[in-house]
Every structure is written in C-alpha cells, then in structure tokens.
Design a protein around this motif. Sequence first.
Motif, PDB file in Angstrom:
ATOM      1  N   LEU A  30       0.834  -1.196   0.000  1.00 52.26           N
ATOM      2  CA  LEU A  30       0.000   0.000   0.000  1.00 52.26           C
ATOM      3  C   LEU A  30       0.872   1.251   0.000  1.00 52.26           C
ATOM      4  CD1 LEU A  30      -2.459  -1.167   2.812  1.00 52.26           C
ATOM      5  CD2 LEU A  30      -2.842  -1.273   0.334  1.00 52.26           C
ATOM      6  N   ALA A  31       0.719   2.093  -1.013  1.00 57.01           N
ATOM      7  CA  ALA A  31       1.449   3.362  -1.071  1.00 57.01           C
ATOM      8  C   ALA A  31       0.805   4.338  -0.095  1.00 57.01           C
ATOM      9  CB  ALA A  31       1.420   3.930  -2.487  1.00 57.01           C
ATOM     10  N   VAL A  32       1.629   4.944   0.766  1.00 56.21           N
ATOM     11  CA  VAL A  32       1.129   5.910   1.743  1.00 56.21           C
ATOM     12  C   VAL A  32       1.332   7.305   1.163  1.00 56.21           C
ATOM     13  CG1 VAL A  32       1.389   6.845   4.071  1.00 56.21           C
ATOM     14  CG2 VAL A  32       1.683   4.384   3.660  1.00 56.21           C
ATOM     15  N   PRO A  33       0.247   8.053   0.936  1.00 57.94           N
ATOM     16  CA  PRO A  33       0.383   9.399   0.387  1.00 57.94           C
ATOM     17  C   PRO A  33       1.081  10.331   1.385  1.00 57.94           C
ATOM     18  CG  PRO A  33      -1.946   8.718   0.446  1.00 57.94           C
ATOM     19  CD  PRO A  33      -1.155   7.671   1.146  1.00 57.94           C
ATOM     20  N   ALA A  34       1.920  11.211   0.888  1.00 58.69           N
ATOM     21  CA  ALA A  34       2.611  12.199   1.735  1.00 58.69           C
ATOM     22  C   ALA A  34       1.684  13.386   1.968  1.00 58.69           C
ATOM     23  CB  ALA A  34       3.919  12.628   1.083  1.00 58.69           C
ATOM     24  N   THR A  35       0.568  13.115   2.661  1.00 61.81           N
ATOM     25  CA  THR A  35      -0.432  14.152   2.943  1.00 61.81           C
ATOM     26  C   THR A  35      -0.715  14.174   4.444  1.00 61.81           C
ATOM     27  OG1 THR A  35      -2.317  12.642   2.743  1.00 61.81           O
ATOM     28  CG2 THR A  35      -1.533  13.713   0.705  1.00 61.81           C
ATOM     29  N   SER A  36      -1.439  15.173   4.871  1.00 59.50           N
ATOM     30  CA  SER A  36      -1.779  15.281   6.290  1.00 59.50           C
ATOM     31  C   SER A  36      -2.768  14.202   6.730  1.00 59.50           C
ATOM     32  CB  SER A  36      -2.348  16.666   6.603  1.00 59.50           C
ATOM     33  OG  SER A  36      -3.535  16.877   5.857  1.00 59.50           O
ATOM     34  N   GLU A  37      -3.394  13.504   5.797  1.00 61.62           N
ATOM     35  CA  GLU A  37      -4.277  12.372   6.118  1.00 61.62           C
ATOM     36  C   GLU A  37      -3.540  11.049   6.014  1.00 61.62           C
ATOM     37  OE1 GLU A  37      -7.652  12.244   7.122  1.00 61.62           O
ATOM     38  OE2 GLU A  37      -7.315  14.376   7.438  1.00 61.62           O
ATOM     39  N   GLY A  38      -2.572  10.952   5.116  1.00 57.81           N
ATOM     40  CA  GLY A  38      -1.826   9.707   4.952  1.00 57.81           C
ATOM     41  C   GLY A  38      -2.706   8.553   4.540  1.00 57.81           C
ATOM     42  N   LEU A  39      -2.537   7.404   5.220  1.00 56.19           N
ATOM     43  CA  LEU A  39      -3.302   6.208   4.895  1.00 56.19           C
ATOM     44  C   LEU A  39      -3.785   5.558   6.187  1.00 56.19           C
ATOM     45  CD1 LEU A  39      -4.147   4.433   2.423  1.00 56.19           C
ATOM     46  CD2 LEU A  39      -2.233   2.949   3.065  1.00 56.19           C
ATOM     47  N   TYR A  40      -5.080   5.446   6.351  1.00 61.66           N
ATOM     48  CA  TYR A  40      -5.685   4.808   7.527  1.00 61.66           C
ATOM     49  C   TYR A  40      -5.792   3.307   7.256  1.00 61.66           C
ATOM     50  CZ  TYR A  40      -7.009   9.519   8.896  1.00 61.66           C
ATOM     51  OH  TYR A  40      -6.977  10.836   9.255  1.00 61.66           O
ATOM     52  N   VAL A  41      -5.449   2.495   8.275  1.00 63.59           N
ATOM     53  CA  VAL A  41      -5.458   1.042   8.116  1.00 63.59           C
ATOM     54  C   VAL A  41      -6.169   0.397   9.305  1.00 63.59           C
ATOM     55  CG1 VAL A  41      -4.022  -1.034   7.900  1.00 63.59           C
ATOM     56  CG2 VAL A  41      -3.257   1.111   6.872  1.00 63.59           C
ATOM     57  N   ASN A  42      -7.062  -0.532   9.010  1.00 62.80           N
ATOM     58  CA  ASN A  42      -7.696  -1.352  10.044  1.00 62.80           C
ATOM     59  C   ASN A  42      -7.005  -2.708   9.985  1.00 62.80           C
ATOM     60  OD1 ASN A  42      -9.482  -3.375  11.220  1.00 62.80           O
ATOM     61  ND2 ASN A  42     -10.972  -1.716  11.404  1.00 62.80           N
ATOM     62  N   PHE A  43      -6.242  -3.049  11.031  1.00 59.89           N
ATOM     63  CA  PHE A  43      -5.451  -4.276  11.021  1.00 59.89           C
ATOM     64  C   PHE A  43      -6.297  -5.542  10.978  1.00 59.89           C
ATOM     65  CE2 PHE A  43      -2.068  -1.682  13.358  1.00 59.89           C
ATOM     66  CZ  PHE A  43      -1.326  -1.461  12.205  1.00 59.89           C
ATOM     67  N   SER A  44      -7.439  -5.563  11.632  1.00 62.32           N
ATOM     68  CA  SER A  44      -8.205  -6.811  11.691  1.00 62.32           C
ATOM     69  C   SER A  44      -9.065  -7.053  10.453  1.00 62.32           C
ATOM     70  CB  SER A  44      -9.062  -6.877  12.955  1.00 62.32           C
ATOM     71  OG  SER A  44     -10.003  -5.854  12.989  1.00 62.32           O
ATOM     72  N   THR A  45      -9.492  -5.994   9.764  1.00 58.22           N
ATOM     73  CA  THR A  45     -10.319  -6.188   8.569  1.00 58.22           C
ATOM     74  C   THR A  45      -9.526  -6.079   7.268  1.00 58.22           C
ATOM     75  OG1 THR A  45     -10.892  -3.842   8.353  1.00 58.22           O
ATOM     76  CG2 THR A  45     -12.342  -5.219   9.751  1.00 58.22           C
ATOM     77  N   GLY A  46      -8.353  -5.440   7.332  1.00 52.02           N
ATOM     78  CA  GLY A  46      -7.553  -5.240   6.125  1.00 52.02           C
ATOM     79  C   GLY A  46      -7.983  -4.054   5.291  1.00 52.02           C
ATOM     80  N   VAL A  47      -8.981  -3.306   5.743  1.00 56.68           N
ATOM     81  CA  VAL A  47      -9.472  -2.144   4.996  1.00 56.68           C
ATOM     82  C   VAL A  47      -8.498  -0.981   5.171  1.00 56.68           C
ATOM     83  CG1 VAL A  47     -11.346  -0.450   4.841  1.00 56.68           C
ATOM     84  CG2 VAL A  47     -11.874  -2.859   5.198  1.00 56.68           C
ATOM     85  N   SER A  48      -8.239  -0.245   4.097  1.00 51.50           N
ATOM     86  CA  SER A  48      -7.396   0.951   4.158  1.00 51.50           C
ATOM     87  C   SER A  48      -8.016   2.029   3.278  1.00 51.50           C
ATOM     88  CB  SER A  48      -5.969   0.646   3.686  1.00 51.50           C
ATOM     89  OG  SER A  48      -5.963   0.268   2.324  1.00 51.50           O
ATOM     90  N   GLY A  49      -7.676   3.288   3.582  1.00 51.65           N
ATOM     91  CA  GLY A  49      -8.205   4.395   2.796  1.00 51.65           C
ATOM     92  C   GLY A  49      -7.559   5.698   3.209  1.00 51.65           C
ATOM     93  N   THR A  50      -7.769   6.736   2.418  1.00 53.72           N
ATOM     94  CA  THR A  50      -7.103   8.023   2.631  1.00 53.72           C
ATOM     95  C   THR A  50      -7.902   8.994   3.486  1.00 53.72           C
ATOM     96  OG1 THR A  50      -7.965   8.792   0.524  1.00 53.72           O
ATOM     97  CG2 THR A  50      -5.735   7.861   0.525  1.00 53.72           C
ATOM     98  N   SER A  51      -9.011   8.512   4.094  1.00 54.72           N
ATOM     99  CA  SER A  51      -9.742   9.358   5.048  1.00 54.72           C
ATOM    100  C   SER A  51     -10.213   8.477   6.202  1.00 54.72           C
ATOM    101  CB  SER A  51     -10.934  10.056   4.396  1.00 54.72           C
ATOM    102  OG  SER A  51     -11.946   9.128   4.086  1.00 54.72           O
ATOM    103  N   GLU A  52     -10.317   9.081   7.383  1.00 54.27           N
ATOM    104  CA  GLU A  52     -10.738   8.329   8.558  1.00 54.27           C
ATOM    105  C   GLU A  52     -12.138   7.753   8.374  1.00 54.27           C
ATOM    106  OE1 GLU A  52     -11.167   8.924  13.388  1.00 54.27           O
ATOM    107  OE2 GLU A  52     -10.175  10.471  12.200  1.00 54.27           O
ATOM    108  N   SER A  53     -13.021   8.507   7.721  1.00 58.39           N
ATOM    109  CA  SER A  53     -14.396   8.041   7.530  1.00 58.39           C
ATOM    110  C   SER A  53     -14.476   6.831   6.595  1.00 58.39           C
ATOM    111  CB  SER A  53     -15.271   9.171   7.008  1.00 58.39           C
ATOM    112  OG  SER A  53     -14.814   9.616   5.742  1.00 58.39           O
ATOM    113  N   ALA A  54     -13.476   6.643   5.749  1.00 59.76           N
ATOM    114  CA  ALA A  54     -13.468   5.521   4.814  1.00 59.76           C
ATOM    115  C   ALA A  54     -13.007   4.222   5.465  1.00 59.76           C
ATOM    116  CB  ALA A  54     -12.571   5.840   3.616  1.00 59.76           C
ATOM    117  N   VAL A  55     -12.444   4.319   6.690  1.00 65.09           N
ATOM    118  CA  VAL A  55     -11.892   3.132   7.356  1.00 65.09           C
ATOM    119  C   VAL A  55     -12.418   3.060   8.787  1.00 65.09           C
ATOM    120  CG1 VAL A  55      -9.793   1.847   7.895  1.00 65.09           C
ATOM    121  CG2 VAL A  55      -9.816   3.410   5.943  1.00 65.09           C
ATOM    122  N   PRO A  56     -13.659   2.577   8.956  1.00 62.50           N
ATOM    123  CA  PRO A  56     -14.220   2.486  10.307  1.00 62.50           C
ATOM    124  C   PRO A  56     -13.323   1.656  11.224  1.00 62.50           C
ATOM    125  CG  PRO A  56     -15.881   1.955   8.643  1.00 62.50           C
ATOM    126  CD  PRO A  56     -14.558   2.057   7.935  1.00 62.50           C
TER     127      PRO A  56
END
Length: 192
Positions: A30-56
């Motif tokens: 997973l490429a981590v964007p060099a932004t103030s949001e970066g990349l959110y990751v949920n370890f148990s579900t494997g879901v990732s995304g560039t906003s907190e709301s996208a990764v419960p």
Amino acid sequence: MPRRLYLTLSLLAAALPAPAALVCFDAQDLAVPATSEGLYVNFSTGVSGTSESAVPGFDFDPYAAVSSTPSDQLRFYWGSSTTGNAGVASSGDRYALLSAGSVVGPASLFTRAGFTGDTSAWTSEATTGYLGMRFRNEATSAINYGWVQLTTTPPLGFPMTIHGWCYDDTGASVAIAPVSVADPIFSNAFEG
C-alpha cells in the motif's frame, strides 16, 4: 476405542488452550500518500483508505505532518487513546525500527505519540523494516500484538509503502517472522 477413554481424551483436549493463530495481511504493498491524512489502516479487517471516515475502526495512520520542521515529515497516528493502539518505541517516544526475530508483546515499550513522535529511525536512511504494534481487535475486544512491514525513504519518510502486517489473535507475544509468499511456479490458476 473404549467410550471411557474417548471421554477422557475429549475432556483433556477441551482443557488445553487454543493454539496461537498468526493472522497476516501480506503482499499488500500500500502506497502511503505524503499528505496530512496519509493512509488509515484497520489491522483486523484489512481495509485501508485516505480518510478516517473511509476506514471504520482504523488502527494505524502514517501521515506527513504539515507543521513539522521541516514540513511533511513522517508521523504515526494511532487514533483515540481508548483503543490502546500504539507502536513499539526504542526509548521515550522514539519509534523503533525492528528486525526479524524481535518479540512484540506486553513487555515491549510502547508509544502513542503522534505529532511529537520521533520517527528518525524511519526517515534517516532508506529503510525496510518492522514497526512493532499493539491494537484493540474489534472482533474480539482483545489487545493483539504484531508488526507492520514498512519501506520508507529519506529525508522525510516518503515515498512510503506498507508491505503488510501480522498479529497474534490470541493476545500473546509474537516474534517477527517474515511471511513467505507462495511460489508462482506452483500456481493452481489452471485448475477449473
């Protein structure tokens, strides 16, 4: 087998603890964007995304701190303090760069430091290594220990890649062991 012996063996098996289960999400890259949001990751579900709301229930968020000096340095964010999520530190709030064989568990030194966390071990040179971690697994409500394999680039930590992560879902300590990827020569892709 006599019934009495079978019952005794069944009772003995029920009394033994369940074996540890290593859960891995490898080959993620997973490429981590060099932004103030970066990349959110949920370890148990494997879901990732560039906003907190996208990764419960996210557990980990590597990001670029825009108000750091110099600007855009790599930082780690672990979400609400109620989760208990954190990364392994070598001392104080300095995030450790671990290698295969290192053990992560309740006896490890952890930090939750976000903006003030010291990620210099991850930004001083081109690095591929392991960040030890703990997180509250929402499926079990237990704290689990594991690692995230990262590649970072100097001088700020970006470009950055999350190659994958593993954790023990029983809450036990775990030794970092690279997970091998299946050999493509033995692929069963041609089966019906």
